[in-house]
Scaffold this motif. Structure first.
Motif, mmCIF file in Angstrom:
data_model
loop_
_atom_site.group_PDB
_atom_site.id
_atom_site.type_symbol
_atom_site.label_atom_id
_atom_site.label_comp_id
_atom_site.label_asym_id
_atom_site.label_seq_id
_atom_site.Cartn_x
_atom_site.Cartn_y
_atom_site.Cartn_z
ATOM 1 N N ARG A 1 0.835 -1.209 0.000
ATOM 2 C CA ARG A 1 0.000 0.000 0.000
ATOM 3 C C ARG A 1 0.872 1.263 0.000
ATOM 4 O O ARG A 1 0.581 2.244 -0.706
ATOM 5 N N ALA A 2 1.936 1.246 0.799
ATOM 6 C CA ALA A 2 2.811 2.413 0.875
ATOM 7 C C ALA A 2 3.517 2.657 -0.459
ATOM 8 O O ALA A 2 3.653 3.803 -0.909
ATOM 9 N N TYR A 3 3.966 1.584 -1.110
ATOM 10 C CA TYR A 3 4.643 1.736 -2.394
ATOM 11 C C TYR A 3 3.697 2.306 -3.451
ATOM 12 O O TYR A 3 4.071 3.189 -4.236
ATOM 13 N N VAL A 4 2.478 1.801 -3.479
ATOM 14 C CA VAL A 4 1.515 2.275 -4.471
ATOM 15 C C VAL A 4 1.197 3.748 -4.240
ATOM 16 O O VAL A 4 1.144 4.540 -5.190
ATOM 17 N N LYS A 5 1.013 4.139 -2.996
ATOM 18 C CA LYS A 5 0.692 5.539 -2.703
ATOM 19 C C LYS A 5 1.797 6.469 -3.167
ATOM 20 O O LYS A 5 1.536 7.565 -3.682
ATOM 21 N N LEU A 6 3.050 6.050 -3.005
ATOM 22 C CA LEU A 6 4.175 6.877 -3.438
ATOM 23 C C LEU A 6 4.321 6.908 -4.953
ATOM 24 O O LEU A 6 4.502 7.971 -5.553
ATOM 25 N N MET A 7 4.228 5.742 -5.611
ATOM 26 C CA MET A 7 4.637 5.639 -7.004
ATOM 27 C C MET A 7 3.521 5.896 -8.014
ATOM 28 O O MET A 7 3.801 6.264 -9.163
ATOM 29 N N GLN A 8 2.260 5.716 -7.636
ATOM 30 C CA GLN A 8 1.199 5.833 -8.631
ATOM 31 C C GLN A 8 1.124 7.203 -9.296
ATOM 32 O O GLN A 8 0.879 7.292 -10.504
ATOM 33 N N PRO A 9 1.353 8.318 -8.564
ATOM 34 C CA PRO A 9 1.353 9.617 -9.250
ATOM 35 C C PRO A 9 2.519 9.786 -10.227
ATOM 36 O O PRO A 9 2.463 10.627 -11.117
ATOM 37 N N VAL A 10 3.566 8.983 -10.056
ATOM 38 C CA VAL A 10 4.776 9.117 -10.882
ATOM 39 C C VAL A 10 4.745 8.151 -12.061
ATOM 40 O O VAL A 10 5.056 8.522 -13.201
ATOM 41 N N ILE A 11 4.386 6.904 -11.796
ATOM 42 C CA ILE A 11 4.280 5.860 -12.826
ATOM 43 C C ILE A 11 2.909 5.209 -12.640
ATOM 44 O O ILE A 11 2.751 4.308 -11.807
#
Length: 377
Positions: free
Chosen positions: A316-326
């Motif tokens: 969940r933490a990874y998705v929250k960080l990366m989704q706006p970027v990739i």
């Protein structure tokens, strides 16, 4: 008189607050981590010790820390940035980040670093989190702009930008299979995304497998990615044009240094990359790939992983960080019909499976069941 070791100054309440807020999500190490300024450190550090150096450490110190299985963080000031070199049993990483304070290792930085190590993050990821942590905040970092840039092993220099790879839509059910025979079985079922992960050093066999898999795409709506064998995939795609049947290439972290990323980008093929934590995600984000695979979420026997299963908290933490970027993200590792809905609920548009299909008694039924778990449309 023997000098007594002295702990590095640390914000104890902040460290405790981080552990209390996020211990359930990430798990807490049974043995506490300790931080020491290099000049105040024990002569014989242990595996749960972090030594903090203002500037570069000498070769003897680096060797001593490595032999003890401890972690060393060397920090230099370069203009308005901190340059952190993290040496741990998992290797050496170098990062740069804007300097928030005049202290290379402030009590708040030390507190978050130790807390993240206790939450089972490897040293290079814990460093990224400690640098990205917003002052005075209890929120887990999710502002990509606050995270460090990777300087080693960088794929792109921090001061450079590159054109993005061709974009991917949500990839849906993503089935990873070991040979072209499986591609031939699954392509008629119009599985949204397929990956050929054929492990062989025989060039002729690799080319033959890619040709069979690509041919099987004719008349199918499936997208085909080729794992690892990027040059053979490029050669086949160049020889057969835009309708080659190959949609993209997937690479692991270990493959990126040798791959001709410019040639893959120029071909128009998509590029997906496996990542296993913060430092790897930051490293790969610089090349602007088509998608990131995040995992392994759950235990898996199909591949030897460099890290322990990440769990849903990290995912969940990874998705929250990366989704706006990739925006195109793929959950991978131990995914099956029993946990797929939980993975998709995080907000990713794709999840990869292996045994849920390749070990199914009724493959078409297994595929239909998995596809049905994705949101309509």
């Amino acid at each position: 008189m023997t000098r007594r070791p002295v702990h590095a100054p640390s914000d104890g309440p902040l460290r405790q607050a981080v552990l209390e807020h996020y211990g359930d999500a990430f798990g807490v190490d049974d043995k506490p981590w300790q931080a020491w300024r290099l000049q105040d450190a024990p002569a014989q550090p242990g595996a749960h010790d972090v030594l903090l150096s203002d500037g570069e450490a000498d070769a003897d110190t680096i060797a001593r820390v490595a032999a003890a299985g401890a972690t060393l963080v060397e920090t230099d000031r370069e203009g308005g940035q901190w340059i952190d070199t993290v040496r741990s049993p998992m290797g050496t990483w170098v990062f740069s980040v804007a300097a928030d304070t005049d202290q290379p290792h402030s009590p708040a930085f030390v507190a978050v670093l130790l807390a993240c190590l206790s939450l089972h993050f490897p040293a290079h990821d814990a460093l990224c989190l400690a640098r990205a942590w917003a002052p005075g905040s209890a929120d887990w970092p999710s502002d990509f702009a606050r995270f460090p840039h990777v300087r080693h092993a960088a794929l792109v220099a921090p001061e450079h930008t590159v054109a993005p790879f061709a974009s991917c839509p949500a990839l849906g059910l993503y089935v990873v299979v070991p040979d072209a025979e499986w591609i031939e079985r699954l392509a008629p079922l119009n599985v949204p995304t397929l990956q050929l992960r054929f492990k062989s050093g025989d060039a002729a066999a690799v080319h033959a497998q890619i040709a069979r898999a690509a041919t099987a795409m004719q008349g199918s709506s499936s997208r085909l990615f080729i794992n690892d064998h990027w040059q053979a995939a490029l050669d086949y795609h160049a020889a057969h044009g835009a309708h080659s049947g190959i949609y993209g290439i997937h690479l692991g972290q270990e493959d990126l240094d040798d791959a001709d990323l410019d040639a893959i980008r120029a071909s128009g093929l998509r590029l997906g990359v496996s990542t296993h934590g913060y430092a790897e995600m930051l490293r790969v984000a610089a090349i602007r790939p088509s998608y990131l695979a995040l995992g392994a979420i759950f235990p898996t026997t199909t591949k030897v992983m460099p890290t322990q299963p990440q769990g849903m908290g990290r995912f969940r933490a990874y998705v929250k960080l990366m989704q706006p970027v990739i925006p195109s993200l793929v959950g991978i590792g131990g995914v099956n019909a029993s946990n797929l809905r939980e993975v998709l609920a995080v907000g990713v548009g794709s999840a990869a499976v292996v045994r849920a299909v390749t070990e199914a008694d009724d493959v078409p039924a297994a595929v239909a069941r998995l596809v049905s778990l994705f949101p309509a449309g």
